[in-house]
Design a protein around this motif. Structure first.
Motif, PDB file in Angstrom:
ATOM      1  N   THR A  68       0.843  -1.191   0.000  1.00  0.00           N
ATOM      2  CA  THR A  68       0.000   0.000   0.000  1.00  0.00           C
ATOM      3  C   THR A  68       0.887   1.252   0.000  1.00  0.00           C
ATOM      4  O   THR A  68       2.057   1.198   0.370  1.00  0.00           O
ATOM      5  N   VAL A  69       0.307   2.369  -0.421  1.00  0.00           N
ATOM      6  CA  VAL A  69       1.084   3.603  -0.580  1.00  0.00           C
ATOM      7  C   VAL A  69       0.411   4.747   0.170  1.00  0.00           C
ATOM      8  O   VAL A  69      -0.812   4.901   0.121  1.00  0.00           O
ATOM      9  N   LEU A  70       1.216   5.529   0.865  1.00  0.00           N
ATOM     10  CA  LEU A  70       0.772   6.787   1.448  1.00  0.00           C
ATOM     11  C   LEU A  70       1.391   7.914   0.625  1.00  0.00           C
ATOM     12  O   LEU A  70       2.612   7.973   0.480  1.00  0.00           O
ATOM     13  N   TRP A  71       0.553   8.799   0.082  1.00  0.00           N
ATOM     14  CA  TRP A  71       1.044   9.885  -0.773  1.00  0.00           C
ATOM     15  C   TRP A  71       0.696  11.213  -0.103  1.00  0.00           C
ATOM     16  O   TRP A  71      -0.477  11.576  -0.001  1.00  0.00           O
ATOM     17  N   CYS A  72       1.708  11.927   0.358  1.00  0.00           N
ATOM     18  CA  CYS A  72       1.490  13.177   1.076  1.00  0.00           C
ATOM     19  C   CYS A  72       1.879  14.374   0.211  1.00  0.00           C
ATOM     20  O   CYS A  72       2.889  14.325  -0.503  1.00  0.00           O
ATOM     21  N   TYR A  73       1.101  15.456   0.328  1.00  0.00           N
ATOM     22  CA  TYR A  73       1.362  16.640  -0.488  1.00  0.00           C
ATOM     23  C   TYR A  73       0.821  17.872   0.229  1.00  0.00           C
ATOM     24  O   TYR A  73       0.122  17.774   1.251  1.00  0.00           O
ATOM     25  N   ILE A 116      -3.811   3.490  -2.692  1.00  0.00           N
ATOM     26  CA  ILE A 116      -3.073   4.692  -2.322  1.00  0.00           C
ATOM     27  C   ILE A 116      -3.925   5.557  -1.395  1.00  0.00           C
ATOM     28  O   ILE A 116      -5.085   5.836  -1.691  1.00  0.00           O
ATOM     29  N   ARG A 117      -3.334   5.944  -0.284  1.00  0.00           N
ATOM     30  CA  ARG A 117      -3.989   6.883   0.637  1.00  0.00           C
ATOM     31  C   ARG A 117      -3.375   8.265   0.407  1.00  0.00           C
ATOM     32  O   ARG A 117      -2.176   8.467   0.597  1.00  0.00           O
ATOM     33  N   TYR A 118      -4.197   9.221  -0.030  1.00  0.00           N
ATOM     34  CA  TYR A 118      -3.719  10.578  -0.279  1.00  0.00           C
ATOM     35  C   TYR A 118      -3.982  11.424   0.963  1.00  0.00           C
ATOM     36  O   TYR A 118      -5.049  11.330   1.577  1.00  0.00           O
ATOM     37  N   CYS A 119      -3.009  12.242   1.320  1.00  0.00           N
ATOM     38  CA  CYS A 119      -3.130  12.990   2.564  1.00  0.00           C
ATOM     39  C   CYS A 119      -2.437  14.344   2.452  1.00  0.00           C
ATOM     40  O   CYS A 119      -1.283  14.427   2.008  1.00  0.00           O
ATOM     41  N   THR A 131      -0.210   1.761   8.942  1.00  0.00           N
ATOM     42  CA  THR A 131       1.044   1.226   8.400  1.00  0.00           C
ATOM     43  C   THR A 131       0.924   1.074   6.895  1.00  0.00           C
ATOM     44  O   THR A 131      -0.089   0.576   6.389  1.00  0.00           O
ATOM     45  N   TYR A 132       1.969   1.508   6.185  1.00  0.00           N
ATOM     46  CA  TYR A 132       1.993   1.435   4.726  1.00  0.00           C
ATOM     47  C   TYR A 132       3.308   0.815   4.273  1.00  0.00           C
ATOM     48  O   TYR A 132       4.301   0.815   5.009  1.00  0.00           O
ATOM     49  N   GLY A 133       3.305   0.305   3.051  1.00  0.00           N
ATOM     50  CA  GLY A 133       4.527  -0.277   2.504  1.00  0.00           C
ATOM     51  C   GLY A 133       5.423   0.748   1.841  1.00  0.00           C
ATOM     52  O   GLY A 133       6.621   0.524   1.668  1.00  0.00           O
ATOM     53  N   MET A 134       4.832   1.893   1.476  1.00  0.00           N
ATOM     54  CA  MET A 134       5.596   2.912   0.763  1.00  0.00           C
ATOM     55  C   MET A 134       5.012   4.289   1.069  1.00  0.00           C
ATOM     56  O   MET A 134       3.787   4.433   1.193  1.00  0.00           O
ATOM     57  N   CYS A 135       5.869   5.271   1.237  1.00  0.00           N
ATOM     58  CA  CYS A 135       5.426   6.640   1.490  1.00  0.00           C
ATOM     59  C   CYS A 135       6.063   7.570   0.466  1.00  0.00           C
ATOM     60  O   CYS A 135       7.287   7.552   0.285  1.00  0.00           O
TER      61      CYS A 135
END
Length: 293
Positions: A68-73, A116-119, A131-135
């Motif tokens: 899973t992916v966490l994408w922060c912006y 993908i979780r966008y935040c 918990t995510y596999g990639m940030c």
């Protein structure tokens, strides 16, 4: 040496296969084997596209469910994040036979096929405990030490932290980059703010053996000497490495010691054991004196 990598696990033929420096794959696989996070700093206007390839490498290395992916912006993501709509469009193309894996944008397919979780950075407190596999961290000018710690701590051991930077002629440009947080400290008397964090952060990246700086064509940039002679971690199938064997022995020896044994049993690496043991010792043996009466 080089490694041929198809960019997306589910869409291996979406773009021409490209030879990638083998050291990138080694860093990803070493992190998975040691259960340590690895960090990639990607510099360039097309840095976003390389997230697809790095995620594919991680997927191959972990040999489990797609990470899973966490994408922060900060404010503008730069692309649509409506996953369900994209999936419906893909399924419609598949049914009609109009899906062209060679012409369709592999990044678009990656976004549709990946969880993908966008935040927003301003809302990163909502991801604590997940918990995510990639940030993926974009918009570096909005970064603060607290935000960096808050987001990277959500990545599991063996996962990836990817920092996206826009094009620059030298990484030393980060030293003078105007950060959003600087506005808080500007006054009429003091208009110039010195960005201490930027310089220290870059020096920390250069000294970190689990961090690699690459451009948006996956060429390794000569920032750290650690990457010159990186070698795969030697592990035998069905047997424990020396560090894993030492970890098991420590857990067994401390199993009956309370409360240390209970905490140590939850650790996954020797680093965690050493830190946990030291903190418990400080609390139980030499508690800090009370600062206030």
């Amino acid at each position: 040496s080089t490694h041929v990598v198809p960019p997306v696990q589910s869409f291996d033929s979406t773009m021409p296969r490209k030879k990638v420096d083998n050291r990138i794959r080694i860093l990803v696989e070493n992190g998975v084997a040691l259960r340590h996070r690895s960090m990639f700093v990607v510099v360039g206007d097309k840095a976003r596209d390389q997230v697809v390839i790095l995620h594919h490498m991680l997927s191959k290395a972990v040999v489990k469910a797609r990470p899973t992916v966490l994408w922060c912006y900060k404010k503008e993501l730069g692309f649509s994040s409506h996953r369900k709509k994209r999936m419906r469009q893909l399924q419609k193309k598949l049914r009609s036979g109009s899906l062209d894996l060679k012409q369709d944008d592999p990044f678009e397919l990656f976004v549709a096929a990946t969880s993908i979780r966008y935040c927003y950075y301003a809302e990163t407190h909502k991801i604590l405990g997940n918990t995510y596999g990639m940030c993926v961290l974009q918009d570096f000018e909005a970064m603060t030490p607290n935000l960096l710690a808050r987001t990277t701590e959500t990545v599991e051991g063996g996962g990836l932290v990817v920092l996206l930077l826009r094009s620059m002629t030298s990484l030393q440009q980060l030293y003078t980059l105007s950060m959003d947080v600087h506005a808080r400290y500007r006054t009429e008397a003091h208009q110039d703010v010195v960005g201490r964090f930027n310089e220290r952060f870059l020096l920390s990246l250069a000294s970190c053996s689990h961090c690699m700086v690459i451009d948006d064509q996956l060429n390794i940039l000569p920032v750290s000497s650690h990457m010159l002679h990186i070698k795969p971690v030697q592990t035998k199938e069905g047997s424990l490495s020396s560090s894993e064997a030492e970890l098991v022995a420590l857990k067994e020896s401390l199993a009956d010691v309370l409360p240390v044994g209970t905490v140590i049993s939850c650790t996954r690496t020797l680093d965690q054991v050493c830190f946990s043991h030291e903190m418990i010792s400080l609390v139980l043996i030499d508690p800090a004196p009370c600062l206030f009466p």
